[in-house]
Structure formats: structure tokens, C-alpha cells
Write an enzyme that holds these catalytic residues in place. Structure first.
Site, PDB file in Angstrom:
ATOM      1  N   GLY A 190       6.225  -6.526   5.073  1.00 61.08           N
ATOM      2  CA  GLY A 190       6.311  -5.260   4.607  1.00 61.08           C
ATOM      3  C   GLY A 190       4.938  -4.579   5.081  1.00 61.08           C
ATOM      4  N   ARG A 205      11.420  -7.764  10.288  1.00 61.54           N
ATOM      5  CA  ARG A 205      11.625  -9.157   9.809  1.00 61.54           C
ATOM      6  C   ARG A 205      12.585  -9.700  10.888  1.00 61.54           C
ATOM      7  NH1 ARG A 205       9.297  -9.418   4.453  1.00 61.54           N
ATOM      8  NH2 ARG A 205       9.316  -7.249   3.501  1.00 61.54           N
ATOM      9  N   ASP A 242       2.350 -13.866   3.960  1.00 59.62           N
ATOM     10  CA  ASP A 242       2.998 -15.224   3.932  1.00 59.62           C
ATOM     11  C   ASP A 242       3.886 -15.482   5.167  1.00 59.62           C
ATOM     12  OD1 ASP A 242       1.297 -16.073   1.859  1.00 59.62           O
ATOM     13  OD2 ASP A 242       3.032 -16.513   0.582  1.00 59.62           O
ATOM     14  N   THR A 255      -1.081  -6.780   3.168  1.00 62.19           N
ATOM     15  CA  THR A 255       0.013  -6.660   2.245  1.00 62.19           C
ATOM     16  C   THR A 255      -0.633  -6.109   0.809  1.00 62.19           C
ATOM     17  OG1 THR A 255       1.286  -8.037   0.750  1.00 62.19           O
ATOM     18  CG2 THR A 255      -0.539  -9.230   1.746  1.00 62.19           C
ATOM     19  N   ASP A 279       0.269  -6.890  -1.997  1.00 64.49           N
ATOM     20  CA  ASP A 279       0.422  -7.731  -3.176  1.00 64.49           C
ATOM     21  C   ASP A 279      -0.992  -8.399  -3.441  1.00 64.49           C
ATOM     22  OD1 ASP A 279       2.803  -6.802  -3.637  1.00 64.49           O
ATOM     23  OD2 ASP A 279       3.830  -8.275  -2.725  1.00 64.49           O
ATOM     24  N   ASP A 318      -1.786 -11.413  -2.747  1.00 63.18           N
ATOM     25  CA  ASP A 318      -1.528 -12.705  -3.066  1.00 63.18           C
ATOM     26  C   ASP A 318      -1.614 -13.915  -1.960  1.00 63.18           C
ATOM     27  OD1 ASP A 318       0.298 -11.858  -1.135  1.00 63.18           O
ATOM     28  OD2 ASP A 318       2.287 -12.549  -2.536  1.00 63.18           O
ATOM     29  N   ARG A 375       5.677  -9.095  -6.461  1.00 65.29           N
ATOM     30  CA  ARG A 375       7.117  -9.975  -6.962  1.00 65.29           C
ATOM     31  C   ARG A 375       6.460 -11.318  -7.491  1.00 65.29           C
ATOM     32  NH1 ARG A 375      11.837  -8.466  -5.294  1.00 65.29           N
ATOM     33  NH2 ARG A 375      11.181  -7.086  -3.841  1.00 65.29           N
TER      34      ARG A 375
END
Lengths: 328, 328, 328, 328
Positions: free
Chosen positions: A16, A77, A108, A131, A133, A135, A177
Site C-alpha cells: 500500500g 502486489r 510486512d 506504511t 499503519d 505496525d 487492520r
């Protein structure tokens, strides 16, 4: 600096997109140029790597992109790169023009691909966490996270104008997510009544209790921020259950969605991306591989990619508590 | 100016909130004060009118609100005011404190209520068009419309970053249940491939044709803006049908929703609201009633409320054509 | 938590205002309320403390301020508080209503006042770093700094549009009298050719060298960011000297000025302010005094006020180097 | 449409850049392409015209520029084009590749050049008003004006945060050398105490009177917006005189400067630019020349360039009065 361990490198973005990826590309290209390495931009992530979609990049190729969202190298992707054959093709492309090192910007999935590719074929890889996120272990913040926080916050600020004017309850879904970082921080920043995140053990009863407390304290409008990955149920189910419990509430749902991925990067993201782009090239020059460049406590650090993928930044427990205290 | 026809007036906001309503309230209050009228703020629209929820307002009551979204007087929809009994209560409240004129800020529904109230009870009313939809006759723009355009446009700009980075197709829904003004203008402003609005005769085949043309011309990512009230089907259905026709498209849907209602008003909206707030009070002082204040061709004009409700601003045909020409 | 060491506290803002001060005030008031302390807002900093300009504040007093720039308690500089007599008056005001602890939001000057006041009269004090300059030791960032960075960056982004369109050179002055943090970070984030900050040993010849390098590499427009406190000369002198050296340059000067102090706080600033407001109250409850609450490496820490005043955050040396590498 | 009167056209931007110029270029290029005209981009205004700095442009050349400030064709002022010899060179360049019509985007100076060029050499010209100052007759708004208004307003909103927090008086200078449109509208939109514009007869005594009135009515902070071209004296002189009259005022000066020229264009500006770019090409195709395309009362109109230069949009008298009424 002693002699560089690599002479030709490539840079790609995968997964993303996140605001600040362009600033990272720019930093990679210009740092490479400064140290007289050849640098190739690889388009559309691992797909472009397999297809040899490479362009030589110089300092002028990255003019005026530091302030642009998205990624000029595009992202995609690739299922094929998950196969040995796909990676073999990618290796041959690298061989053809002599690429010795890769800077892989993403999350990731991007890192997993890079790790396997290095382990199989020996092309040096360094990851840069890009990213929204947040994370990824091994860096205090990922590139794009700060911008996404501001985007989500500004959207919720606008929703609050309407909520207040109409004495309404809004459930607002933000991205994340697997991690509630965006929800928790944008929720605190907008004075939300409650924040539902995957990391927090919680029941719908807790939420109802907070609504009751708010009512008692005289709050006539309320916003509840919900992380995409929240497990209590979809945001629409939450709204319905709340309506069933509080029939006089005027409830609305808003899903912020993809607007959170784009936009001009914030200052913090541009600086972070600049530091990490620089750090990745320096790392390759020093012979590092299979690591991710990150900033922790304001220092450039390299974390083994395997660790960056497996471990996770912990949610700040204090902040969860502060969110509750300040809500009412 | 000859003597004012009214000495005590009230101001209320009703219906959906719109950025700039506060600027209008401020203008009403300060103009009234300047001409030495008493001015009462009525909270929560017609509900507050029936309940006598009035507050005397002076110039300092409206300090630092010109830049705030929403409405400090709050808004609400009232079923009771649609009954004769409800309006009778409202009239008695006006009588009690001597209110002779009302400034009613809102849209169609608000104006309908004001019209009936005047016709039944003789309390003078002047409407100010405050709605993001721009669907009121008698003014070139409604208060909040320009801000909503910018909000929608900025969100789509962000989505475009992601669309471009991933070669994606995005369907974006913007507000406008009965009128495609927001969709058409934000669509043109963001270079959207297509714009679906209730005013345009159209079939899904048209849309597909545009996708094919774009593909041929080398456009690898596309945005389609869809007005809420578009009749071809829900935005999710449109996305599904498109996927069925173009299986290789990577399609996403984004519903901008309530963020479009809030936010600090744009300069154009604050100036418009200031002019209309002033115009409404001047109108009442001159004895006007049952009219709406508007700005047309840069002049303050008063349109009979009945006409403002019945007629509609026509969509600019040129702009629909320009949208098509510039799309590819 | 064991019993609180204080029952009544006050909160004030002093010195230059910074975005996020309101979020900090809100956090102090709501945390106090949560732990059942009485909390008084003190208006206009130490002036209000001496005059007893106190207002009892509850959770609803701080509704809808988290997103507002400036400070609802107002700020002022006070000469009188620098005298023993002034502080004596302040102490008497505290005694009158029983204030045992003070949360003082501001910068160096604010903290110096707090420290002396505590040492003389024993009223417990905790500082919260609120200043856009980021020049306070004991916290990674001060409240307002991140917002100011974004404000400066967005302004420079706009200037860059004009610079590029006209092949111009712009000298842009940003705030930071004693510290170059805003200049360095906004300069990196906007891809500036050069960044002049008090911390960097530098000569006008360095600047000229960079201009020559840029010319050679094909850069046709350039931005130089200058910190207010830069010692090479005023920004106008720098522009003149540059014009003398490069007569064909089309040079402009822009001083960003006070716009950098205002605006809605960024997400990072609101979260930081919320954590520090909470931390200050918790500190007072635990009996801490003469310390400043800060966040370092994502942890709440308390630093003796004397140390916070004397020491300084060091400029990141890496970032200065990165700025140079990425400039051309 | 009957056959086009031109087959090859050029487009240039000249004079000060304005947000939306890129949207106009895009509209010219894509409309030309739609009607199968050849379209050449001319770089750096009339300089490029004289030097034959032309590039053939197709629909993909203007991808993703609608949202960018500045002008991708760059702008420049040319002394040489003011001479007959210079224009002769330009004519020869047009002849060489067969350019029959020119779209000239800019302000007064740009139009004067275009007019003389047409009258001497017969190359058809159509002007598009692109300048933030809004001082061109024949169009309700110029391209860039709406964006500049919002930029100025947002900056003043930020300054207001500080003004309010410190009870300060701010003098803020906005652009507009010959016309007070930006000052008047941004002043009204920010609730400024006073607005000094070239169009208004005024004395420093008027200003002082307004300060006194504000003081009396309890306003503790004030903003005065001053147009660049205001004749009462420089903004620094005004500040000094005010300080002499009101020694207790804490007065600051802020000059917004070049930030007002840049930034992503507003929705209104992008739509206006799209309509005018389309209108200019249509005009050339219909054989029009020596005119400017504008939008008045929402209709596309063509005004003789001579008239566009000589006449001026009048300041709205009502708005000046409204500004006074709403200020206190």
C-alpha cells in the site's frame, strides 16, 4: 568512509502506498548520487523487478517530489514474486545490469519478499518502513503514519462540527487492520468519547457505560473512533446495537477510507523519509543486508528484517488510560 | 434609512448544518446591534422557537465564530412545527417577548416552515440559503457550498495519489441528493474520468465507453465521481457492474459522507454569509417578508420564498460538456 | 494510587502562545476532575496569578478546545512577577483559595518564574513545555513545535510554486531565535538548497558555493531557509550580498512571522499535550514539585526545572549532513 | 461546429504566477486535442515565444497538473518583447512552425503584449485572466484570486489565535498593489477591525476612531488588514503612528507576502480555469481575436482586450459598508 560495498543499487516501493514514499525515493537517489553509486528506479514493485522495468535515476529525476503523496515508482502486489521462479527472473534482471543492492520501501509483505530474495540469491536488501499503519517493529514511526493521523484527525474535526450542531453520535472508522495506532491517536486528538481498537479487551457494555457517563455529564454529542480491524463487530453493527440500547440517539456512521492514504506528507514524515532513505544507502555501502533502517529515540538503527516482521510495537498503555480519563 | 419596521428580531438555523452558518448568525446579530434592534438567538431551529429557547445576543456573543463550522445555535428537524398546534406555540413564544421578525437560515424545509408560519401568523420572515447542496433558487451560491466543494476536492486529490500509485479505478460518492452541483464541480476540479449526476441522462454504457477511451489514451488510473442521488444504481452496484465488464480493473469505492458538511468555512462562504446576514436584517427593517435574501451577479436580491422553494438553479450545460472534453 | 498530595490546583499559560496549549489545559482540567481535585484556571499567566484572576473549571469548561490554537486562559508577560513583591501577592492569592499546586505551561521564562516561586513560597509547581521553538531540555518535543513545522513547511511549499515558475531564489525566514529546529526540519522537508541556523558554523562563502553547485547541476530555482536567530546577518543583508555575487539571480525575501504560532494543533501536538497535561497532574498528586513533565523515547519523564532551563536539546548532527546531501 | 479558423495554436503564461494557471493550460491542451488542433506549449512567456522554446503537447502532457500551483510552462517578464524587434522575432518563430493563434494567460501586462503583437503581425490572440489580484475587467473573478483569498484568510486566522491569546493588535499586509479585493474580502472573512484599501478615502483618524470604538465595546484584540498598495503610508508607519496614539497597545506587523501566490488551487479556481481554457480555444476556432475570455454571471463572455486593460472591476460598495458594520 571506507570504500562502498556496492556500486549499483535499485529502489522500489511495494504494498500500500503511504505519504512520504516519494521523499524516501528522493533521499535514496540523491544519497546514491552523492556517493557516486549508480541508482535505478524499479517501477511497480516486485513486478517491475521481475520484468526489468528499471530506469537510471539522477538527482534531477526526483525534483519536486518531496511534497507529493503516493509513489512515482508506483506500487503493486505481485503473486509471481512469491514463487521461486518469479524470484529467479528478478535475480536475472538484477544480474543483467549489475544491481548489487536493493532498497525496498513498504511494509510486512514487502520485507518478507526482500528477505527471501536475499537469502536465496544474495542480492543485498535493506528495508524502509513505509506504511500508514505504524505496525512495524524497529522504528518509532513508519513513513506515512504521521500524515495519516493528521488526515484522520482533520476529517473527524469536520464531523465534530456536524455532531455538535445536531447533538448527534458518530461512529467513525479509521484505517488499521491489525493495529489501532491511528484510531487511538486520532481518537485522543479529537476528544472522542470512546476508541475501539483490536489491542483493547472490551465489550459493547463498556461502550454503553461510556455513553451513559457522557449523558450524565452533559455531553450532548459524541464521537466514537473505531479501528478497521476492531473485533466487536462491523461499525454498522456497533451503530445498530447502540441504537437498540439508546433509541433516542441520532446515530451516523462514517468510514474515512482511502483518503487516509494520500495527501502531501507532513513535515515529520518528510524528515523521517529523508533520514531513512539516507540510512538505507549508507547501510548498503557499509555492507549491511537483510536489515531494516529505522529511527528509534531519534537515532538511526538497523533491525534484522526477520525481527521487524515478527515483533510489533506495543500500544502505549498510558495513552489508552489517558484517552479514557480525558473523554468525559 | 427611514425608521425600521421591526424592533425585535430572532435568528435560527434549521435543517442540515453548513459551514458559514455561524458567519451568517454573526452578521445578523451585529447588523441588528448596529441599527439598534434587539436580537434573540433561537436554539435548535423550530423546536427552540416553539419552546421559547431564546437568548438575547449582542456583538460580543458572536466573537470568534466567523471561522467555525457548524452552528452555535444548533440545528434540529422538528415534526411538531409541521402541525398547526406547533406553529401556534411558536407564535405565542414570539408574542411573549415581542419578536416581530425572524431570520431563518437553512434550506428548502426551513423555508417552507417559515413561509407557512408567516402566512398563518404574520410574523415577518426572511430566509437565508444555508446548505451545501446549492439547490436553492434565487442566489448564485448557497452558504456552505463553496466549502463543501473544496472539502470534496481535497479528499479526491488524496484518493488520486493512491489511484495513480496503484493504477486503480476509484468510485467516489459525494453529497447532493437532488442536485449534482458538488459532483460536477469537484469532478471537473479533480480531473475525473466521469461524473454521474441526477441531471444528466446517462447509461452504464456511456461510462464503459469512457473507460475504454481512457485505456486507449494511456490513462492508467481513473476516478469516477458519483452524486449521492444518482439514479443508475448505488455506487457499489456501479463498481460491481464495472468489474464485471473490466475484470482486470482494480476497483475501490469511497463514500466521502459527513466530512463534507463541516470544517472552517472558505473565504467565499464567509463573505457570502456576511452579506446575506446583513441583507436579511436590512430587509426586515424595510418591511420585507416572505422572501429569501440572495446574491445574484454580485448584487443583493430578494426572492419570494415560494419561488425559492419551487424553482431550481439549472446545471450549467457548458460545464457538463467541458467535463467530458477535459477528461481524456 | 495512594492519596493525592494536593487537593486544589491551578493552571496557567505564560510566554508566547503555542498550538496545543488548549489541549494541555483540557487535559489538566479533566485529569484533575477525574481524580476529584479542584482545578482553577488562571488567566493571563503570572499577572492573573498576582491579581487572583481565577475561575473554577470543570470538564465542560474545556469542551471543544482541543482543536483550537492559542490559549483560552490567555498569556501575558509580567515584569511584576519578577519582583519579590509580585510573587508575594501571587502567594497570597493562592493562600486565599487554598491552591497547593500549579501547572505552568510555557517556556524558559515561565519555568524560571515557577522555580523561584516554589523556592520562595513552597507552592508546588510542575512545568509543561509549550513553545514552538523546541528549545527545552527534558522532552523530545515541545507542544506546538510539530504544528509550527507543518505551518512553516506548507508556507514554503507555496513559495516553491512561485520560485519554480519564475526561476527565482527565495530567502525565507522562519521562527527560532535561539534554536534552529524549525529551520532545519522545515528546510529538509521542503528540499531547500541551504539552511542557515545558529547552531552551524558557516560563512557566506559556503552559501555561495552551494548556489554555484546548484547552478551546475541544473537547478533553476532555489530556496534558502534562515532561522530568525541566524548570526550571518539579517535575511535582507544575506539577500543583498547574494545579489552582489550573482547579479543575474531574481531574489526575493519572505518572513513567515507570526502565522507560525497559530492554527489548529497537529495530531502529534494534541496527543503530546494530552499526555503532558495528564502527567503534570499525576506528578502533583504524587507530591512532585519543581520539575517539568516531558516525553522522552515515548515515556513520561520528569526533569528538574533547573535542568530543563539550563541544558538544551542538541541539534541532530546527522540531519545537518543529510540536509546537505539531499539539497542537490 | 463549423470548420475551425485555426489549426495550430500555442499557449503561454506570463507575468506573476497564479494558482490555477496549470488547470488553464490543461484545459487549453485537452480542448485543442479534442478538436484535433495542434497545440504547442511555449515556455517562459514571451521570452520563449521569441526564442522558439516550443513543445508539442498532447493530453498526457498535462496529466496530474490540475491540482498544482505555479505554471509548468514557467513565466517570465520580457523587456525585449516590448520592442518591435523582439516581437518580429516572435512572429518569425510562429511562422516557422505555423502557429496561427495564441492563448495568453496572465494579467494586464500580458494582455498589452498580446494586443500589440496581434495588431502588428496578425497572429490571433485570446487572453485568459490569470492573476491573484482580480483587477481585470471582463470577468467576475480572475484565476488564482479565490485561492489567494483562502490563503490570506487562513494565515490571518492563525494570527488571530495569537492576537486573542495576547490581547494584541496586528497589522497584516496582503497582496494587491492596485486593487483592494484581497484585503477587503479576507478582512471581512476574518472579522478584522479595519481594512485599508486604495479604493477607500480614509484618514488615520478613521482608524483611530475604530480602535476607540473597539476598546469601548470590549474587544481586547484586533486585526487590521492593509492592502499592499494602500496610500496612508507603509504598514510599519501605520503601526508606529498607532503606537504613538495608543501607547498601551501591544502591536505587531505581519507581511503575508509571496505565500499568497502559490498553493494548490481551490475548486472554484480549477473550474474557472477549465472553463476559460476551453473558452479560449473555442474562441480561436471561431475566428475571434484580440479578446479576453471571461466568466460573468456564470456565462462565458469575450471582452475586447483593450477594454479589459483599460476598465476596472469596481469594488462592491456594500461590502465596504458591511465590513464596517460587522467589525464591532
Amino acid at each position: 568512509m571506507t570504500e562502498s560495498q556496492v556500486k549499483k543499487i535499485g529502489v522500489l516501493t511495494s504494498g500500500g502506498d503511504a505519504p512520504g514514499m516519494n521523499a524516501a525515493i528522493r533521499a535514496v537517489v540523491r544519497t546514491a548520487n552523492y556517493y557516486q553509486l549508480d541508482c535505478f528506479g524499479i517501477r511497480e514493485g516486485y513486478s517491475g523487478l521481475m520484468e526489468g522495468n528499471f530506469t537510471k535515476m539522477g538527482p534531477r529525476s526526483v525534483n519536486n517530489i518531496i511534497n507529493q503523496g503516493g509513489t512515482i515508482l508506483k506500487s503493486a502486489r505481485s503473486l509471481e514474486f512469491k514463487t521461486k521462479e518469479g524470484r529467479q527472473k528478478a535475480f536475472e534482471q538484477c544480474q543483467k545490469i549489475g544491481i548489487e543492492g536493493l532498497v525496498c520501501i513498504g511494509g510486512d509483505g514487502t520485507f518478507t519478499g526482500a528477505k527471501i530474495f536475499y537469502e536465496e540469491f544474495g542480492i543485498k536488501v535493506i528495508g524502509i518502513p513505509g506504511t500508514i499503519d505504524n505496525d512495524i517493529f524497529g522504528t518509532d514511526h513508519t513513513i506515512g503514519y504521521d500524515t495519516a493521523l493528521n488526515t484522520a484527525m482533520e476529517a473527524i474535526d469536520k464531523i465534530r462540527d456536524t455532531a455538535t450542531s445536531h447533538n448527534r453520535v458518530f461512529f467513525v472508522e479509521v484505517m488499521g487492520r491489525d493495529a489501532g495506532f491511528i484510531a487511538l491517536n486520532s481518537g485522543v486528538a479529537t476528544g472522542s468519547l470512546d476508541i475501539l481498537i483490536p489491542e483493547k479487551k472490551y465489550s459493547i457494555e463498556n461502550l454503553f457505560r461510556n455513553f451513559r457517563k457522557a449523558k450524565k455529564s452533559g455531553k450532548s454529542s459524541n464521537i466514537v473512533v473505531v479501528a478497521e480491524g476492531e473485533k466487536l463487530g462491523s461499525i454498522y453493527e456497533l451503530a445498530q446495537q447502540t441504537k437498540a440500547e439508546f433509541p433516542d440517539f441520532d446515530i451516523r456512521v462514517s468510514v474515512l477510507g482511502h483518503t487516509q492514504r494520500g495527501g502531501a506528507p507532513s513535515c515529520a514524515d518528510r524528515v523521517l523519509a529523508s533520514r531513512l532513505g539516507y540510512g538505507a544507502v549508507i547501510g548498503l555501502m557499509e555492507g549491511k543486508t537483510n536489515v531494516m533502517a529505522g529511527i528509534r529515540a531519534n537515532q538511526l538503527v538497523y533491525t534484522p528484517i526477520g525481527e521487524a516482521i515478527k515483533k510489533h510495537n506495543e500500544m502505549n498503555g498510558d495513552l489508552i488510560k489517558i484517552a479514557e480519563i480525558l473523554a468525559t
